[in-house]
Design a protein around this motif. Sequence first.
Motif, PDB file in Angstrom:
ATOM      1  N   LEU A 113       0.841  -1.194   0.000  1.00 48.27           N
ATOM      2  CA  LEU A 113       0.000   0.000   0.000  1.00 48.27           C
ATOM      3  C   LEU A 113       0.882   1.251   0.000  1.00 48.27           C
ATOM      4  CD1 LEU A 113      -3.076   0.598   2.300  1.00 48.27           C
ATOM      5  CD2 LEU A 113      -1.310   2.324   2.074  1.00 48.27           C
ATOM      6  N   GLY A 114       1.877   1.266   0.878  1.00 46.62           N
ATOM      7  CA  GLY A 114       2.782   2.412   0.956  1.00 46.62           C
ATOM      8  C   GLY A 114       3.555   2.633  -0.336  1.00 46.62           C
ATOM      9  N   ALA A 115       4.058   1.535  -0.910  1.00 42.81           N
ATOM     10  CA  ALA A 115       4.830   1.629  -2.148  1.00 42.81           C
ATOM     11  C   ALA A 115       3.979   2.189  -3.287  1.00 42.81           C
ATOM     12  CB  ALA A 115       5.373   0.255  -2.530  1.00 42.81           C
ATOM     13  N   ILE A 116       2.739   1.724  -3.360  1.00 43.41           N
ATOM     14  CA  ILE A 116       1.827   2.180  -4.416  1.00 43.41           C
ATOM     15  C   ILE A 116       1.512   3.670  -4.269  1.00 43.41           C
ATOM     16  CG2 ILE A 116      -0.567   2.041  -5.202  1.00 43.41           C
ATOM     17  CD1 ILE A 116      -0.373  -1.001  -4.700  1.00 43.41           C
ATOM     18  N   LEU A 117       1.188   4.108  -3.056  1.00 47.29           N
ATOM     19  CA  LEU A 117       0.804   5.493  -2.850  1.00 47.29           C
ATOM     20  C   LEU A 117       1.980   6.450  -3.048  1.00 47.29           C
ATOM     21  CD1 LEU A 117      -1.655   5.210   0.168  1.00 47.29           C
ATOM     22  CD2 LEU A 117      -2.171   5.407  -2.265  1.00 47.29           C
ATOM     23  N   ILE A 118       3.168   6.026  -2.631  1.00 47.73           N
ATOM     24  CA  ILE A 118       4.355   6.852  -2.877  1.00 47.73           C
ATOM     25  C   ILE A 118       4.603   6.964  -4.376  1.00 47.73           C
ATOM     26  CG2 ILE A 118       6.883   6.910  -2.671  1.00 47.73           C
ATOM     27  CD1 ILE A 118       6.519   5.766   0.174  1.00 47.73           C
ATOM     28  N   GLY A 119       4.443   5.845  -5.076  1.00 43.26           N
ATOM     29  CA  GLY A 119       4.633   5.853  -6.529  1.00 43.26           C
ATOM     30  C   GLY A 119       3.647   6.763  -7.239  1.00 43.26           C
ATOM     31  N   VAL A 120       2.383   6.700  -6.835  1.00 46.87           N
ATOM     32  CA  VAL A 120       1.365   7.558  -7.439  1.00 46.87           C
ATOM     33  C   VAL A 120       1.691   9.028  -7.187  1.00 46.87           C
ATOM     34  CG1 VAL A 120      -1.052   8.284  -7.295  1.00 46.87           C
ATOM     35  CG2 VAL A 120      -0.481   5.855  -7.346  1.00 46.87           C
ATOM     36  N   SER A 121       2.094   9.331  -5.958  1.00 49.00           N
ATOM     37  CA  SER A 121       2.393  10.717  -5.607  1.00 49.00           C
ATOM     38  C   SER A 121       3.564  11.257  -6.427  1.00 49.00           C
ATOM     39  CB  SER A 121       2.718  10.809  -4.109  1.00 49.00           C
ATOM     40  OG  SER A 121       2.995  12.142  -3.745  1.00 49.00           O
ATOM     41  N   ILE A 122       4.626  10.469  -6.571  1.00 54.05           N
ATOM     42  CA  ILE A 122       5.793  10.899  -7.347  1.00 54.05           C
ATOM     43  C   ILE A 122       5.423  11.070  -8.819  1.00 54.05           C
ATOM     44  CG2 ILE A 122       8.066  10.181  -8.194  1.00 54.05           C
ATOM     45  CD1 ILE A 122       8.511   8.839  -5.488  1.00 54.05           C
ATOM     46  N   THR A 123       4.664  10.119  -9.345  1.00 51.72           N
ATOM     47  CA  THR A 123       4.282  10.179 -10.758  1.00 51.72           C
ATOM     48  C   THR A 123       3.463  11.428 -11.061  1.00 51.72           C
ATOM     49  OG1 THR A 123       4.235   7.762 -10.825  1.00 51.72           O
ATOM     50  CG2 THR A 123       3.193   8.914 -12.639  1.00 51.72           C
TER      51      THR A 123
END
Length: 207
Positions: free
Chosen positions: A164-174
């Motif tokens: 969950l954390g990895a996905i949300l960090i990825g979305v935020s950076i993208t």
Amino acid sequence: SRRQRQMCIRDRYIQRYKCQLVLTNIMKKSDISKKLIFTEAKKLFWTKGYSNVSLRDISKTVKLDIALISRYFGNKKKLFEETLVDKSEWVNQINSSNIIDMFVESFMESKNLNDEVTYVKMLCMNASDPEVGRIVQKHHDAMMRKPIIRQIKNKFKPINFDLLGAILIGVSITRKTLKNPSLTKLNNQEYEKILRHLITAALKYKI
């Protein structure tokens, strides 16, 4: 005489009152200066990274003497640690039933592309910093990761939260760093739908 004694007492009260007013004004200015330093330092540390910001940079930004920063916070590292906000009140509300809603709501609040002073941004800019990286990692583990994993363990595994954390960090950076148009152009309803889909997928994963 009695009148002179009364006048002396009155004068002492007036002088004491004036001193209290002066001290109150000094304390108010001190509180304002301290809050300004904290706010601007947090913005710089969280968006540029600890090692890329000096006390002189902060001093120039707030237009205050660099000595005040040391007086209020001790040193640069202590000031940075002050900015690591206590999210325990928010974290303590999370459980296996509301985790999706809690994270969606949190990310929707920081949806604005110009809102750079976010917890995710702080992690990205400082978690691998040579000076404060371990501090950030330990803080995140102790204040967010472990408490949430403990509170959702009746239904989810640690891998679910980490995904969950990895996905949300990825979305935020993208969205905010790479500014990919397919994500930056989303309206609120579309963005929320994607967040729910991704979070749900992370929580459904089984080893």
